[in-house]
Design a protein around this motif. Sequence first.
Motif, short mmCIF file in Angstrom:
data_model
loop_
_atom_site.label_atom_id
_atom_site.label_comp_id
_atom_site.label_asym_id
_atom_site.label_seq_id
_atom_site.Cartn_x
_atom_site.Cartn_y
_atom_site.Cartn_z
N THR A 49 0.82 -1.19 0.04
CA THR A 49 0.04 -0.02 -0.15
C THR A 49 0.84 1.15 -0.14
N GLU A 50 2.08 1.25 0.59
CA GLU A 50 2.99 2.24 0.44
C GLU A 50 3.21 2.83 -0.99
N ILE A 51 3.65 1.86 -1.86
CA ILE A 51 4.10 2.03 -3.35
C ILE A 51 3.06 3.47 -3.99
N PRO A 52 1.73 3.14 -3.99
CA PRO A 52 1.06 4.41 -4.60
C PRO A 52 1.45 5.63 -3.70
N LYS A 53 1.49 5.59 -2.48
CA LYS A 53 1.56 6.79 -1.96
C LYS A 53 3.15 7.47 -2.14
#
Length: 322
Positions: A309-313
Motif C-alpha cells: 500500500t506504500e508504493i502508490p503513496k
Amino acid sequence: MHNIERNYIMTEKEALILDMDPGIDDAVALSIALTHSEFDLKLLTGVAGNVSVEKTTANLLKLEEFFGRTDIPVAMGAKAPLKREFKDASYIHGESGMPGYDFPALTHQPIDKDAIEAMVEVLDNADQAMTIVATGAYTNIALLLQQHPEVKPKIKRLILMGGSLSGGNVSSVAEFNVFTDPDAANIIFQSGLDITMIGLDVTLKALLSNQSIKDIAKMGEVGAMISGVMTAYNDAEGDGKPMHDVNTILYLLHPEFFTVEEHMIYVITEGPAVGGTISDFQDRWSNGQKNSHVAVDIDAKAFEDWFLTEIPKMNAAKAAQQ
C-alpha cells in the motif's frame, strides 16, 4: 547501565536522523522515509558497510534526487570500522550497492561537514530530543558518542537494524551490521541510551515475496525502481527477499506489528563469536537490568500488505515534488 522504559508515542511529524549504508534494503527504507508525511528528515549520513562510504553516500544522494528531496543535507561518515579491517557486502548488494535501476548522474553533492559534525549541529539546533535510525554499521554513532558525549540528552532513542538472538547471517551467531563493526556496537549498547534492536529474529520473517516484487514493477516509476533494485538483491529467504532495514521505518509507524521484549544485550568483540549479540536470559551478570527493547517477532502478512500500500503513496509524493 540502567533499567529502561518504553513509553514513546509517534508524534505528528517525527524528526529523524538516518544513518545508512545503501545497500538495497536501506534504499527501500529510505524511499519510504523520504516520502512519508509523518517524518521530518533532518539529516542523512552515510557509513561504510554494504559498500564503501563514497558509494553509500552517493546512493543517498541518488535517492534524494529521484524523489525530489534534495532539501535534506547528506553528510559522508566513517570510511572503516573503529578497529577492524573493512569488508563490504558487494556480493549481496552489487558493486555500486544499488544496482538494478539506471539512476541519472548526480547533480548535487554531500555537505562540507562530515557526518559527526553534521549530527552534532542538527542535535544542538533541535528544539527537542531526536530519534536516530541506524541501518548500517554503527561506526558513525559510536564516534558521535565518543567525541561528543554532551549530545546524549538530545538523542531521544536509537532504532537499530542489527543483531540477533537466534543466529547470524555472516557467521553462526553474528548479523552483518554488528559484525562489520562490533566495537562500535559495543559502545552503543553500553551507552545508556534508549535502544530498540530490530534484528534477524524479525527481518528474516518480513519478506517481500517474489510475486510481490513482480507486481510492484507495474506500480509506476517508484514501483519500477524498487522492483529493479530488489530483483538485483542477492539475498533470499524461502519464496521472497528479506527487507531488513525497512523494518526500522515500519516500527516507527506501526509498532503494533512487532512483538518486543526487554533484554540485556552484550556484544562479543573478539574470538569466533565476534559480532554476536548475546542476551543475559538467565540474569547471570546483569542484576535485573535491561539495556534494549528487542523485536523478536512480527506479523509478516501485515508487513507485506502494508508495504504494497506504500508504493502508490510514494508515487504520489514523488509526483508532488516535480
